[in-house]
Motif scaffolding. Structure first.
Motif, PDB file in Angstrom:
ATOM      1  N   SER A 119      11.981 -10.649  -6.887  1.00  0.00           N
ATOM      2  CA  SER A 119      10.777 -10.027  -6.351  1.00  0.00           C
ATOM      3  C   SER A 119      10.886  -8.517  -6.319  1.00  0.00           C
ATOM      4  CB  SER A 119      10.510 -10.540  -4.937  1.00  0.00           C
ATOM      5  OG  SER A 119      11.557 -10.143  -4.058  1.00  0.00           O
ATOM      6  N   GLY A 120      12.107  -7.976  -6.286  1.00  0.00           N
ATOM      7  CA  GLY A 120      12.283  -6.541  -6.241  1.00  0.00           C
ATOM      8  C   GLY A 120      12.138  -5.944  -4.857  1.00  0.00           C
ATOM      9  N   THR A 121      12.040  -6.788  -3.828  1.00  0.00           N
ATOM     10  CA  THR A 121      11.986  -6.278  -2.458  1.00  0.00           C
ATOM     11  C   THR A 121      13.339  -6.477  -1.801  1.00  0.00           C
ATOM     12  OG1 THR A 121      11.176  -8.414  -1.629  1.00  0.00           O
ATOM     13  CG2 THR A 121       9.530  -6.774  -2.241  1.00  0.00           C
ATOM     14  N   ILE A 169       4.725  16.115   0.884  1.00  0.00           N
ATOM     15  CA  ILE A 169       5.353  15.037   0.118  1.00  0.00           C
ATOM     16  C   ILE A 169       5.930  14.005   1.084  1.00  0.00           C
ATOM     17  CG2 ILE A 169       7.113  14.461  -1.598  1.00  0.00           C
ATOM     18  CD1 ILE A 169       6.945  17.353  -2.590  1.00  0.00           C
ATOM     19  N   LEU A 170       5.585  12.740   0.845  1.00  0.00           N
ATOM     20  CA  LEU A 170       6.122  11.620   1.627  1.00  0.00           C
ATOM     21  C   LEU A 170       6.991  10.769   0.712  1.00  0.00           C
ATOM     22  CD1 LEU A 170       6.213   9.788   4.168  1.00  0.00           C
ATOM     23  CD2 LEU A 170       4.125   8.694   3.322  1.00  0.00           C
ATOM     24  N   VAL A 171       8.244  10.546   1.110  1.00  0.00           N
ATOM     25  CA  VAL A 171       9.194   9.809   0.277  1.00  0.00           C
ATOM     26  C   VAL A 171       9.590   8.523   0.996  1.00  0.00           C
ATOM     27  CG1 VAL A 171      11.293   9.983  -1.105  1.00  0.00           C
ATOM     28  CG2 VAL A 171      10.076  12.063  -0.421  1.00  0.00           C
ATOM     29  N   ALA A 172       9.263   7.364   0.399  1.00  0.00           N
ATOM     30  CA  ALA A 172       9.549   6.057   0.984  1.00  0.00           C
ATOM     31  C   ALA A 172      10.673   5.378   0.211  1.00  0.00           C
ATOM     32  CB  ALA A 172       8.293   5.187   0.980  1.00  0.00           C
ATOM     33  N   PRO A 173      11.339   4.405   0.815  1.00  0.00           N
ATOM     34  CA  PRO A 173      12.429   3.705   0.110  1.00  0.00           C
ATOM     35  C   PRO A 173      11.880   2.737  -0.936  1.00  0.00           C
ATOM     36  CG  PRO A 173      12.056   2.718   2.257  1.00  0.00           C
ATOM     37  CD  PRO A 173      11.173   3.935   2.202  1.00  0.00           C
ATOM     38  N   PRO A 174      12.721   2.306  -1.876  1.00  0.00           N
ATOM     39  CA  PRO A 174      12.286   1.294  -2.850  1.00  0.00           C
ATOM     40  C   PRO A 174      12.340  -0.094  -2.232  1.00  0.00           C
ATOM     41  CG  PRO A 174      14.572   1.863  -3.244  1.00  0.00           C
ATOM     42  CD  PRO A 174      14.100   2.747  -2.115  1.00  0.00           C
ATOM     43  N   GLY A 175      11.621  -1.021  -2.857  1.00  0.00           N
ATOM     44  CA  GLY A 175      11.715  -2.423  -2.459  1.00  0.00           C
ATOM     45  C   GLY A 175      10.928  -2.799  -1.227  1.00  0.00           C
ATOM     46  N   ILE A 176       9.974  -1.973  -0.786  1.00  0.00           N
ATOM     47  CA  ILE A 176       9.163  -2.351   0.370  1.00  0.00           C
ATOM     48  C   ILE A 176       8.126  -3.384  -0.062  1.00  0.00           C
ATOM     49  CG2 ILE A 176       9.511  -0.175   1.588  1.00  0.00           C
ATOM     50  CD1 ILE A 176       6.894   0.835   0.502  1.00  0.00           C
ATOM     51  N   ASP A 177       7.680  -4.219   0.900  1.00  0.00           N
ATOM     52  CA  ASP A 177       6.720  -5.265   0.552  1.00  0.00           C
ATOM     53  C   ASP A 177       5.312  -4.693   0.437  1.00  0.00           C
ATOM     54  OD1 ASP A 177       5.731  -4.954   3.144  1.00  0.00           O
ATOM     55  OD2 ASP A 177       6.979  -6.578   3.933  1.00  0.00           O
ATOM     56  N   PRO A 180       8.994   1.414  -8.374  1.00  0.00           N
ATOM     57  CA  PRO A 180       8.888   1.347  -6.914  1.00  0.00           C
ATOM     58  C   PRO A 180       9.745   0.253  -6.293  1.00  0.00           C
ATOM     59  CG  PRO A 180       7.015   0.231  -7.876  1.00  0.00           C
ATOM     60  CD  PRO A 180       7.860   0.735  -9.021  1.00  0.00           C
ATOM     61  N   ARG A 181      10.471  -0.495  -7.101  1.00  0.00           N
ATOM     62  CA  ARG A 181      11.157  -1.675  -6.594  1.00  0.00           C
ATOM     63  C   ARG A 181      12.668  -1.496  -6.597  1.00  0.00           C
ATOM     64  NH1 ARG A 181       6.405  -2.965  -8.868  1.00  0.00           N
ATOM     65  NH2 ARG A 181       5.167  -4.585  -7.866  1.00  0.00           N
ATOM     66  N   SER A 182      13.361  -2.502  -6.057  1.00  0.00           N
ATOM     67  CA  SER A 182      14.820  -2.458  -5.962  1.00  0.00           C
ATOM     68  C   SER A 182      15.384  -3.708  -6.620  1.00  0.00           C
ATOM     69  CB  SER A 182      15.251  -2.395  -4.489  1.00  0.00           C
ATOM     70  OG  SER A 182      16.654  -2.457  -4.375  1.00  0.00           O
TER      71      SER A 182
END
Length: 446
Positions: free
Chosen positions: A53-55, A101-109, A288-290
């Motif tokens: 799933s990449g999350t 700029i907003l930086v979010a982690p990878p793999g969020i749902d 955008p995924r992990s």
């Protein structure tokens, strides 16, 4: 007298043979259609889109909380964020503008991703390695940009692109490619010892756990080197060529985080096609995924297998028993065409004696036009169209070599005809009539 009349009899004899061939072909159409197939690829069919799933369970605050954070600071990095960039270059691009700029982690749902997108006061949003602004997303289309993005988590190129979009300025040039360096004696010794003992070298921090010992992707058992995502701004250690010298003839696969490289047999013919095909198809989905390196490697090897069995490695076709029906029916139209051409030749034989310019006068222009078309559609292909594109590229290479060696015009023409047919198939699979050679070439050669 008989000698003078033989062309007359030959002419009408060819017409009769053409009519007979046409009748035979049409009367046989009620039978099962002849099937002509290429080697069936034994790839596993793995894809990053169905392997995981990449999350990874990463979370983000509420939308209101993130709005407050962005209002208080021009750059907000949420816990787990991995994207980095050249801060000096980004500050210069921003200038006096109010860019946040907003930086979010990878793999969020999906729910977390929606909360990030709803932060309306963020000019540029980065989720994992995906950079967006408003409804626009920066998409890479060059190997050096993919290498920087997936190998070092450096999204400078994408951030500069989105800043230019927000400020309504011209797009900036791509940042320079990542530098390389040869492995030190100690680094090479460590990797070589591990590869010699186990067939793989898994550096600390890598997520590759169980690479396949054997695969249909390469003509031989591959050796693997897996490294974590490398520090941005530092040269990548070029393990592939060094290990290829230590293990001649063995395929070498090196992973730098999410970036995959190949060295070994047929590398020059295959690497560019495989890289463009894999990251062109999955790059936007991966950013955008992990994903663990095992999932990426499985999908990569599956795609390489498809490319290999499409002819990039000159893989031999499997043995097919001789079937007179299936062989003869496809040949009947050619026999008909040959008879028709012979009939016309005897009908206008005086004209055949006129001097004509060389038939190869237009070959270089046609080769250039088809090559330009292949390059233009390479970033759009995926799935079945990748195989047709690979075959077309092989035919273009054959035509270029035949021209360079001044071989028979027939060989050049056949290779170009085959390439044009494959590129027409690509356009048909992409549902892009403007990329069909019949439409594209007149404009390209104008």
């Amino acid at each position: 007298m008989a000698e003078k009349r033989w062309p007359h009899f030959a002419r009408w004899g060819l017409l009769a043979a053409a009519v007979l061939t046409l009748v035979l072909f049409l009367t046989q159409q009620a039978q099962q259609n002849a099937q002509v197939s290429y080697a069936q690829s034994p790839s596993s069919g793995k894809s990053v889109q169905d392997s995981t799933s990449g999350t990874n369970g990463a979370t983000v605050p509420s939308t209101d909380q993130m709005k407050t954070m962005v209002q208080a600071s021009p750059v907000v990095r949420l816990p787990g964020a991995i994207a980095v960039w050249d801060e000096a270059a980004v500050r210069k691009a921003i200038g006096n503008a109010d860019i946040r700029i907003l930086v979010a982690p990878p793999g969020i749902d999906k729910d977390a991703a929606k909360r990030v997108r709803d932060v309306s006061n963020a000019s540029v949003t980065i989720a994992g390695l995906e950079v967006s602004a408003g409804i626009g997303t920066a998409s890479a289309d060059d190997a050096s940009v993919w290498q920087r993005q997936f190998g070092t988590a450096d999204v400078t190129n994408e951030v500069l692109t989105m800043i230019a979009s927000v400020r309504h300025q011209p797009l900036p040039p791509d940042v320079p490619p990542v530098q390389r360096r040869e492995p030190t004696a100690a680094e090479l010794a460590t990797a070589t010892a591990s590869v010699r003992a186990t067939g793989r070298y898994l550096a600390p921090g890598s997520t590759l756990a169980n690479p396949p010992a054997a695969t249909n992707a390469f003509p031989g058992k591959p050796l693997y080197v897996a490294l974590p995502t490398q520090p941005a701004g530092e040269p990548l250690v070029h393990y592939g060529p060094a290990l290829a010298k230590e293990f001649p003839g063995r395929p070498i696969v090196v992973m730098y985080g999410g970036w995959i490289e190949y060295d070994g047999p047929s590398a020059a013919e295959f690497t560019d096609v495989a890289t463009a095909g894999f990251y062109g198809q999955f790059g936007d989905f991966l950013s955008p995924r992990s994903y663990p390196q095992d999932g990426l490697l499985g999908a990569y090897l599956s795609q390489v297998t498809d490319i290999r069995y499409a002819g990039i490695f000159d893989h031999p076709l499997p043995y097919v028993p001789f079937d007179p029906l299936h062989v003869t029916l496809p040949a009947l139209p050619w026999i008909f065409a040959a008879c028709a051409v012979g009939f016309l030749a005897f009908s206008i034989r005086p004209a055949l004696h006129r001097n004509r310019p060389s038939a190869n006068a237009g070959f270089p222009a046609r080769l250039a036009g088809l090559t330009a078309l292949a390059v233009e559609v390479s970033g759009l292909t995926g799935g079945p169209s990748d195989a047709a594109l690979a075959r077309g590229i092989t035919d273009l290479t054959t035509a270029r070599e035949a021209l360079d060696k001044k071989l028979d015009d027939k060989l050049v023409r056949e290779a170009l005809d085959s390439a044009q047919s494959e590129l027409d198939t690509v356009a048909e699979l992409l549902d892009r009539d403007d990329y069909r050679p019949a439409h594209y070439l007149p404009g390209s050669l104008a």
